[in-house]
Design an enzyme around this catalytic site. Structure first.
Site, short mmCIF file in Angstrom:
data_model
loop_
_atom_site.label_atom_id
_atom_site.label_comp_id
_atom_site.label_asym_id
_atom_site.label_seq_id
_atom_site.Cartn_x
_atom_site.Cartn_y
_atom_site.Cartn_z
N CYS A 2 -10.17 -21.71 -2.22
CA CYS A 2 -10.89 -22.91 -2.62
C CYS A 2 -11.24 -22.81 -4.10
CB CYS A 2 -12.17 -23.16 -1.84
SG CYS A 2 -11.93 -23.34 -0.09
N ARG A 27 -5.58 -21.31 -5.56
CA ARG A 27 -6.70 -20.81 -4.75
C ARG A 27 -6.71 -21.42 -3.35
NH1 ARG A 27 -10.68 -18.55 -8.39
NH2 ARG A 27 -12.17 -18.51 -6.68
N TRP A 74 -8.80 -24.15 0.83
CA TRP A 74 -8.06 -23.28 1.77
C TRP A 74 -8.94 -23.23 3.01
CZ3 TRP A 74 -8.86 -18.37 4.11
CH2 TRP A 74 -7.71 -17.83 4.70
N ASN A 98 -17.07 -23.09 -2.23
CA ASN A 98 -16.07 -22.04 -2.03
C ASN A 98 -16.78 -20.88 -1.36
OD1 ASN A 98 -14.06 -20.08 -2.20
ND2 ASN A 98 -14.58 -19.54 -4.31
N GLY A 99 -16.27 -20.41 -0.22
CA GLY A 99 -16.91 -19.30 0.48
C GLY A 99 -17.14 -19.66 1.93
N GLU A 479 6.02 -3.52 1.37
CA GLU A 479 5.81 -4.60 0.40
C GLU A 479 6.98 -5.60 0.44
OE1 GLU A 479 3.70 -5.99 -1.26
OE2 GLU A 479 4.57 -6.86 -3.05
N LYS A 483 6.57 -9.52 1.25
CA LYS A 483 7.03 -10.59 0.34
C LYS A 483 7.93 -11.57 1.09
CE LYS A 483 4.85 -10.34 -2.33
NZ LYS A 483 3.89 -9.37 -2.75
N GLU A 486 5.95 -13.75 3.66
CA GLU A 486 4.99 -14.75 3.19
C GLU A 486 5.65 -15.93 2.50
OE1 GLU A 486 1.90 -13.20 0.63
OE2 GLU A 486 3.30 -11.95 -0.46
N HIS A 502 12.11 6.25 16.51
CA HIS A 502 11.03 6.38 17.50
C HIS A 502 10.66 5.03 18.11
CE1 HIS A 502 10.63 10.56 16.51
NE2 HIS A 502 10.61 10.25 15.23
N LYS A 602 -4.53 -17.57 -2.79
CA LYS A 602 -4.38 -16.45 -3.70
C LYS A 602 -5.52 -15.45 -3.59
CE LYS A 602 -2.36 -14.38 -7.11
NZ LYS A 602 -1.19 -13.62 -6.69
C1 F6R Z 1 0.66 -10.65 -1.10
C2 F6R Z 1 -0.66 -10.88 -1.65
C3 F6R Z 1 -1.84 -10.46 -0.85
C4 F6R Z 1 -2.89 -9.81 -1.78
C5 F6R Z 1 -4.18 -9.52 -0.99
C6 F6R Z 1 -5.21 -8.81 -1.84
O1 F6R Z 1 1.66 -11.11 -1.95
O2 F6R Z 1 -0.80 -11.42 -2.73
O3 F6R Z 1 -1.50 -9.61 0.18
O4 F6R Z 1 -2.35 -8.65 -2.31
O5 F6R Z 1 -4.73 -10.72 -0.52
O6 F6R Z 1 -5.61 -9.58 -2.93
P1 F6R Z 1 -6.29 -8.91 -4.18
O7 F6R Z 1 -5.30 -8.00 -4.81
O8 F6R Z 1 -6.65 -10.06 -5.08
O9 F6R Z 1 -7.50 -8.17 -3.69
#
Ligand code: F6R
Length: 607
Positions: A2, A27, A74, A98-99, A479, A483, A486, A502, A602
């Site tokens: 948000c 956001r 969001w 926001n929150g 990772e 990627k 998502e 396993h 984000k």
């Molecule tokens: C994946 C991604 C998320 C963030 C996670 C932590 O691409 O962006 O998994 O890594 O939400 O966010 P931060 O790093 O801002 O604490």
């Protein structure tokens, strides 16, 4: 998650509010809305979905006024519908939030019992009613907000507009960021300095518990005890250009290609080329006394922490515990004196990580933070602040922040190793030299972009994809899978190569591509054996390795991607590039929304 913005202006605000939202869409992008105050009326416009829907709504039904608030959402409580979109309003008050208001249920029940009618399922609407009740009872906006804030539990950044005041907004923050911006005869509120970048460079970061009254003349700030306080006005440094796509199709693509530059920028502040040593920011405690490191983070930042665990143990011989932040606090971890608690975060606002940080601080741990937003809550609460210099990361999928985190963590591992007498000056110089080679190696990895784009169609039809890696390449496998999941919505899993047999090997058939991350080196043979186990069961392997590795094991693979031959220390940074590019091109091939994938935001500022 948000984004909020408020303007007390001398010109019409609706377009400028929407422009601010555009800068904060990363956001959250489930719905958006604005509310202006004009002629003793609250004029509210809201729309479900992306910001463009609000732009269309405003074209149909303009919102005139010199003062207003706006929000990009969001969703947490309540589906992403128009009625749940912010601003939430009563006849007297409109607000954006926001929150999360954790105690919204009892508050809502009490309000309903007092005859208040709700029109949304959100937690936020209770705040609008609570403030409205006070205003309707005759309190001034300031006294109304002062009365309500102590009744709220959870995390919030709020911007509140009042029907009868076209010259004033009130903001408040607890646990979620909020900044005040100062213009010429105008004053602003925003979730971050980026939102206000085209409006002003003069910013005040509010502190925990602060609330603020903004007018055209400036801002009056109060602390949690309602005492007037002065907070520094600083230059925000945020530029509108930093958050534009330039010639790239997506922010994610731009950010992947920025990595050589931002990693070099980050390393420059940790490496001293003159004497080939690692230099951390000045600190007033001795890192050689650290006896254990506890790493806590979420998502991609957590995977950076997993790589660091290998480095801290291997180079500095320091025992490391690592946890995802959402699990950490609630398992009541043992935190002994002399421990360093290390938090890794792009945003510095992730609620789970921040809560874990505060838990460790209360338990007497020394707090180190690797963070990309230097003004964030985590940065402010650190004993040892280790900034990454990735610049604003707008694409929701983290890319350049990850490699910059790895760069800082590698430097920290080397520094701890020196402090603990585990590496000599010569070895330190050698490590520095390897790190200095990283930007060139990242460029070499990026040069395979077209080739990776050309093979994306091999992966795009898959329903499931597996990623395998060993040692520090295991977190890279995780990772890579994250990627892909998502942004392309393909189910993907990362496994330690040796763990395949396993259980997960049961999944293998010709429809499941297996991406193997395997730089040549001591672990290569073993990974190749695991790869053969996959191939023997009809699995289609994409091998990512260097020329030597591909020469040895590339035959019979579905595809190979050649990386430069690099020192094992920098391999995780370099191998991050092909997994990012692969996810990116598969998502483009599938036509998904790369920068704003469904259901994500984000910065996750709720637990
Ligand atoms: C994946 C991604 C998320 C963030 C996670 C932590 O691409 O962006 O998994 O890594 O939400 O966010 P931060 O790093 O801002 O604490």
């Amino acid at each position: 998650m948000c984004g909020i913005i408020g303007i007390v202006g001398k010109e019409q605000v609706a377009d400028r509010l929407v422009d601010g939202l555009r800068r904060m869409e990363y956001r959250g992008y489930d719905s958006a809305g604005v509310c202006t105050v004009e002629g003793g009326q609250l004029i509210r416009r809201r729309a479900e979905g992306k910001l463009n829907n609000l732009v269309i709504e405003l074209a149909r039904n303009p919102a005139p006024g010199l003062i207003g608030i706006a929000h990009t959402r969001w969703a947490t409580h309540g589906a992403p519908t128009t009625s749940n979109a912010h601003p939430h309003a009563t006849g007297e008050v409109a607000l954006v939030h926001n929150g999360i208001i954790e105690n919204f249920k009892p508050l809502r029940e009490a309000l309903i019992a007092r005859g208040r009618k709700f029109e949304s399922e959100t937690d936020t609407e209770v705040v609008a009613h609570l403030v409205s009740e006070q205003v309707e009872a005759g309190l001034s906006p300031q006294d109304a907000v002062k009365a309500v804030l102590p009744t709220l539990r959870g995390a919030f950044a709020l911007a509140i507009a009042f029907r009868t005041h076209d010259d004033m907004l009130i903001g408040a923050r607890l646990g979620s960021p909020l900044v005040v911006g100062y213009g010429e005869g105008e004053t602003y509120l925003g979730s971050d300095a980026l939102a206000l970048a085209p409006l002003t460079q003069k910013i005040t970061y509010l502190e925990e518990g602060d609330w603020v009254v903004i007018t055209r003349d400036g801002a009056q700030i109060f602390d949690a005890a309602n005492n007037p306080v002065t907070r520094a006005i600083v230059a925000s440094g945020a530029t509108a250009a930093a958050i534009e796509k330039g010639n790239y199709r997506h922010f994610m693509q731009k950010e992947i290609f920025e990595q050589p530059v931002v990693v070099a920028q980050t390393l420059r502040s940790y490496l001293r080329r003159v004497d080939q040593s690692v230099a951390l920011p000045q600190i007033d405690f001795d890192l050689s006394t650290i006896n254990r490191v506890t790493i806590v983070a979420c998502g991609t930042s957590y995977y950076a922490g997993m790589v660091a665990k290998y480095w801290f143990e291997q180079f500095a011989r320091l025992p490391v515990d690592i946890d995802v932040a959402s699990e950490f606090r609630y398992r009541d971890p043992v935190l002994e004196p002399g421990g360093l608690a290390l938090f890794i975060s792009q945003s510095g606002e992730t609620a789970d990580t921040l809560a874990a940080l505060r838990h460790c601080k209360a338990a007497g741990q020394t707090i180190a933070v690797v963070v990309n937003v230097p003004t964030s809550s985590m940065a402010r609460e650190a004993d040892l602040l280790l900034p990454t210099h990735a610049g604003p990361e707008i694409g929701v999928a983290s890319t350049k922040a990850f490699t910059c985190q790895l760069a800082v963590l590698a430097a920290l591992a080397a520094h701890l190793a020196v402090k603990r007498g585990q590496v000599s000056r010569e070895e330190e110089a050698a490590i520095v030299n390897h790190l200095v080679e990283t930007p060139a190696a990242l460029n070499a990895a990026l040069s395979h972009d077209e080739e990776i784009a050309a093979m994306a169609h091999l992966i795009a039809p898959a329903r499931d994809v597996l990623y395998l890696g060993r040692g520090p390449d295991y977190p890279l496998a995780l990772e890579g899978a994250l990627k892909l999941k998502e942004i392309s919505y393909i189910h993907a899993e990362g496994y330690a190569s040796g763990e395949m047999k396993h259980g997960p090997i049961a999944l293998i058939d010709e429809a499941v591509p297996v991406i193997v991350l395997a730089p040549s080196g001591p672990l290569f043979e073993k990974t190749v054996s695991n790869m053969q186990e996959v191939r023997a069961r009809g699995g289609k392997v994409v091998l990512i390795s260097d020329a030597e590795g591909i020469a040895e094991a590339g035959e019979g693979c579905l595809a190979t991607i050649e990386m430069p031959k690099v020192h094992p220390l920098i391999a995780p940074l370099v191998y991050a590039v092909p997994v990012q590019l692969l996810a990116y091109h598969v998502a483009v091939a599938k036509g998904t929304d790369v920068d704003q994938p469904r259901n994500l935001a984000k910065s996750v500022t709720v637990e």
